[in-house]
Design a protein around this motif. Structure first.
Motif, PDB file in Angstrom:
ATOM      1  N   ASP A 148     145.542 -52.989  35.874  1.00  0.00           N
ATOM      2  CA  ASP A 148     145.739 -54.351  35.345  1.00  0.00           C
ATOM      3  C   ASP A 148     145.431 -54.432  33.622  1.00  0.00           C
ATOM      4  N   ASP A 149     146.107 -55.162  32.855  1.00  0.00           N
ATOM      5  CA  ASP A 149     145.796 -55.077  31.419  1.00  0.00           C
ATOM      6  C   ASP A 149     144.875 -56.239  31.419  1.00  0.00           C
ATOM      7  N   LEU A 150     143.539 -56.036  30.818  1.00  0.00           N
ATOM      8  CA  LEU A 150     142.538 -57.076  30.571  1.00  0.00           C
ATOM      9  C   LEU A 150     142.249 -57.106  29.071  1.00  0.00           C
ATOM     10  N   LEU A 151     142.348 -58.303  28.585  1.00  0.00           N
ATOM     11  CA  LEU A 151     142.018 -58.574  27.233  1.00  0.00           C
ATOM     12  C   LEU A 151     140.498 -59.250  27.124  1.00  0.00           C
ATOM     13  N   VAL A 152     139.704 -58.641  26.690  1.00  0.00           N
ATOM     14  CA  VAL A 152     138.093 -59.193  26.389  1.00  0.00           C
ATOM     15  C   VAL A 152     137.772 -59.796  25.200  1.00  0.00           C
ATOM     16  N   TYR A 153     137.839 -61.023  24.965  1.00  0.00           N
ATOM     17  CA  TYR A 153     137.395 -61.814  23.717  1.00  0.00           C
ATOM     18  C   TYR A 153     135.623 -61.345  23.621  1.00  0.00           C
ATOM     19  N   GLY A 154     135.252 -61.379  22.135  1.00  0.00           N
ATOM     20  CA  GLY A 154     133.911 -61.275  22.058  1.00  0.00           C
ATOM     21  C   GLY A 154     133.148 -60.141  23.097  1.00  0.00           C
ATOM     22  N   ALA A 155     133.814 -58.899  22.691  1.00  0.00           N
ATOM     23  CA  ALA A 155     133.391 -57.844  23.648  1.00  0.00           C
ATOM     24  C   ALA A 155     132.031 -57.167  23.159  1.00  0.00           C
ATOM     25  N   SER A 156     131.455 -57.595  22.213  1.00  0.00           N
ATOM     26  CA  SER A 156     130.079 -57.082  21.826  1.00  0.00           C
ATOM     27  C   SER A 156     128.798 -58.248  22.014  1.00  0.00           C
ATOM     28  N   GLY A 157     129.545 -59.412  22.873  1.00  0.00           N
ATOM     29  CA  GLY A 157     128.605 -60.597  23.066  1.00  0.00           C
ATOM     30  C   GLY A 157     127.926 -60.325  24.386  1.00  0.00           C
ATOM     31  N   GLY A 158     127.042 -61.295  24.576  1.00  0.00           N
ATOM     32  CA  GLY A 158     126.153 -61.252  25.935  1.00  0.00           C
ATOM     33  C   GLY A 158     127.036 -61.081  27.156  1.00  0.00           C
ATOM     34  N   VAL A 159     128.156 -62.037  27.406  1.00  0.00           N
ATOM     35  CA  VAL A 159     128.865 -62.075  28.505  1.00  0.00           C
ATOM     36  C   VAL A 159     130.183 -60.843  28.244  1.00  0.00           C
ATOM     37  N   GLY A 160     130.493 -60.930  27.093  1.00  0.00           N
ATOM     38  CA  GLY A 160     131.462 -59.969  26.665  1.00  0.00           C
ATOM     39  C   GLY A 160     131.295 -58.489  27.055  1.00  0.00           C
ATOM     40  N   HIS A 161     130.228 -58.184  26.861  1.00  0.00           N
ATOM     41  CA  HIS A 161     129.831 -56.794  26.789  1.00  0.00           C
ATOM     42  C   HIS A 161     129.564 -56.289  28.468  1.00  0.00           C
ATOM     43  N   ILE A 162     129.307 -57.235  29.167  1.00  0.00           N
ATOM     44  CA  ILE A 162     129.276 -57.041  30.812  1.00  0.00           C
ATOM     45  C   ILE A 162     130.487 -57.204  31.098  1.00  0.00           C
ATOM     46  N   GLY A 163     131.562 -58.025  30.631  1.00  0.00           N
ATOM     47  CA  GLY A 163     132.971 -58.045  31.129  1.00  0.00           C
ATOM     48  C   GLY A 163     133.667 -56.972  30.896  1.00  0.00           C
ATOM     49  N   VAL A 164     133.339 -56.110  29.713  1.00  0.00           N
ATOM     50  CA  VAL A 164     134.042 -54.773  29.493  1.00  0.00           C
ATOM     51  C   VAL A 164     133.602 -53.907  30.613  1.00  0.00           C
ATOM     52  N   GLN A 165     132.256 -53.865  30.786  1.00  0.00           N
ATOM     53  CA  GLN A 165     131.916 -52.749  31.896  1.00  0.00           C
ATOM     54  C   GLN A 165     132.417 -53.121  33.539  1.00  0.00           C
ATOM     55  N   LEU A 166     132.537 -54.512  33.772  1.00  0.00           N
ATOM     56  CA  LEU A 166     132.896 -54.654  34.921  1.00  0.00           C
ATOM     57  C   LEU A 166     134.470 -54.479  35.013  1.00  0.00           C
ATOM     58  N   GLY A 167     135.224 -54.710  33.920  1.00  0.00           N
ATOM     59  CA  GLY A 167     136.857 -54.425  33.721  1.00  0.00           C
ATOM     60  C   GLY A 167     136.949 -53.156  33.984  1.00  0.00           C
ATOM     61  N   ARG A 168     136.132 -52.175  33.502  1.00  0.00           N
ATOM     62  CA  ARG A 168     136.317 -50.858  33.603  1.00  0.00           C
ATOM     63  C   ARG A 168     135.973 -50.320  35.088  1.00  0.00           C
ATOM     64  N   TRP A 169     135.077 -50.810  35.534  1.00  0.00           N
ATOM     65  CA  TRP A 169     134.734 -50.717  37.061  1.00  0.00           C
ATOM     66  C   TRP A 169     135.836 -50.899  37.990  1.00  0.00           C
ATOM     67  N   PHE A 170     136.510 -52.250  37.713  1.00  0.00           N
ATOM     68  CA  PHE A 170     137.763 -52.668  38.458  1.00  0.00           C
ATOM     69  C   PHE A 170     138.980 -51.674  38.462  1.00  0.00           C
ATOM     70  N   GLY A 171     138.920 -51.098  37.203  1.00  0.00           N
ATOM     71  CA  GLY A 171     139.910 -50.025  37.097  1.00  0.00           C
ATOM     72  C   GLY A 171     140.956 -50.667  36.119  1.00  0.00           C
ATOM     73  N   ALA A 172     140.724 -51.670  35.625  1.00  0.00           N
ATOM     74  CA  ALA A 172     141.646 -52.413  34.596  1.00  0.00           C
ATOM     75  C   ALA A 172     141.781 -51.554  33.226  1.00  0.00           C
ATOM     76  N   ASP A 173     142.657 -51.504  32.538  1.00  0.00           N
ATOM     77  CA  ASP A 173     143.243 -51.275  31.332  1.00  0.00           C
ATOM     78  C   ASP A 173     142.281 -51.938  30.060  1.00  0.00           C
ATOM     79  N   VAL A 174     141.402 -51.940  29.593  1.00  0.00           N
ATOM     80  CA  VAL A 174     140.571 -52.978  28.874  1.00  0.00           C
ATOM     81  C   VAL A 174     141.003 -52.753  27.476  1.00  0.00           C
TER      82      VAL A 174
END
Length: 330
Positions: A148-174
């Motif tokens: 899946d194509d996942l776009l993460v706003y605010g990727a360096s912030g608190g929620v965003g930096h966890i979102g990037v890691q979870l998205g990677r684990w789910f197998g998305a193209d982040v």
């Protein structure tokens, strides 16, 4: 017994915090008491302090901060999941009820889980609000899968930096956004496949480059405001926009025009309602397993002592940090 606590008697700037002495709280039948090792700073904490969300504030004098890690000190008579000596982390208060900026905090046992074993106990306090939020955005409000194509706003912030890691684990193209090269490099270190300087690149350009021109399957927005409108432009038809913010006024006609899903997470709601609090502990148990498996790691940019909480809030409001700001009960 008495303890040290850092409280606010009224809303105001970061210097409104006062060090005081309060009685050590006794846990109710369904609660535990935790000897606090650390807390961390989230936007909800300084928004409560500022008076922006008075409905969320604990009763004055108010002890703020939602996140906590520490050691169980006492348990209520109905609690079976924990016993004194257990290392835990959780989100028991700070909004609606007294929070973690004190030597001890009490909270519903359901708002805690055993802390991850692979990181220091103090560092676990950086996780609850941001990890729960990212988890619920990507599992409750959307379904993110392999390729899946996942776009993460605010990727360096608190929620965003966890979102990037979870998205990677789910197998998305982040694809991760960041306003500076440092923030974009940080997102790549977390596992982002692509990064975008949203201050110089228009939506159409990065949709064409990283989402085949059709749009992202899921847009992950922990920022809100005008980012929500941009998200509607970046998501594909029948896709999903998930966000933590819905207080701004936006044109939502795109939801109908493109048959979109919009999911909003307020992760502290169970604490505010005093209802369904066990879901917090259940999700934190899953998150602890992901931490111990090496899937998720909190990035702590700055550490402060509780007595320096005003400085921590000033840094948080300025936004000149990556990941999380930790406060340690020294």
């Amino acid at each position: 017994m008495e303890m040290t606590a850092y409280v606010i008697e009224s809303y105001g700037d970061p210097d409104v915090f006062e060090r005081t002495t309060r009685e050590v709280p006794e846990p109710a039948a369904d609660e535990i008491r935790v000897d606090v090792a650390a807390s961390s700073l989230n936007p909800v904490d300084y928004k409560i302090r500022q008076g922006e969300i008075p409905d969320f504030a604990p009763e004055f004098p108010a002890t703020l901060h939602c996140d906590v890690s520490g050691v169980v000190d006492a348990v209520g008579e109905d609690v079976e999941r924990f016993e004194p000596g257990d290392e835990v982390y959780g989100m028991p208060g700070g909004a609606g009820r007294q929070g973690a900026l004190a030597d001890y905090v009490v909270g519903h046992a359901g708002t805690f889980a055993r802390a991850p074993e692979s990181i220091p106990l103090e560092d676990a306090a950086a996780l609850p609000v941001v990890a729960l939020t990212a988890w619920e955005l990507l599992t409750d409000k959307a379904t993110v899968g392999i390729d899946d194509d996942l776009l993460v706003y605010g990727a360096s912030g608190g929620v965003g930096h966890i979102g990037v890691q979870l998205g990677r684990w789910f197998g998305a193209d982040v694809t991760a956004t960041g306003s500076t090269e440092e923030k974009r490099n940080f997102a790549e270190e977390l596992g982002a496949d692509h990064t975008v300087d949203y201050t110089t690149t228009d939506v159409e350009t990065y949709v064409e480059e990283y989402a085949d021109g059709d749009g992202f399957d899921v847009v992950f927005d922990p920022v809100g405001d005008d980012h929500i409108q941009t998200a509607f432009e970046a998501v594909r038809p029948f896709g999903a926009v998930v966000t933590t913010e819905s207080s701004s006024t936006q044109d939502v006609s795109a939801l109908h025009a493109n048959s979109l899903e919009l999911g909003v997470v307020l992760v502290i709601l169970p604490v505010l309602l005093g209802d369904r609090q066990a879901r917090i502990g259940e999700e934190l148990s899953d998150i602890a397993s992901l931490v111990d498996d090496g899937v998720v790691e909190p990035h702590i940019d700055e550490r402060f002592a509780f007595e320096d909480v005003a400085d921590a809030h000033r840094l948080g409001e300025a936004g000149d940090f990556r990941g999380k700001i930790l406060l340690v009960n020294e």
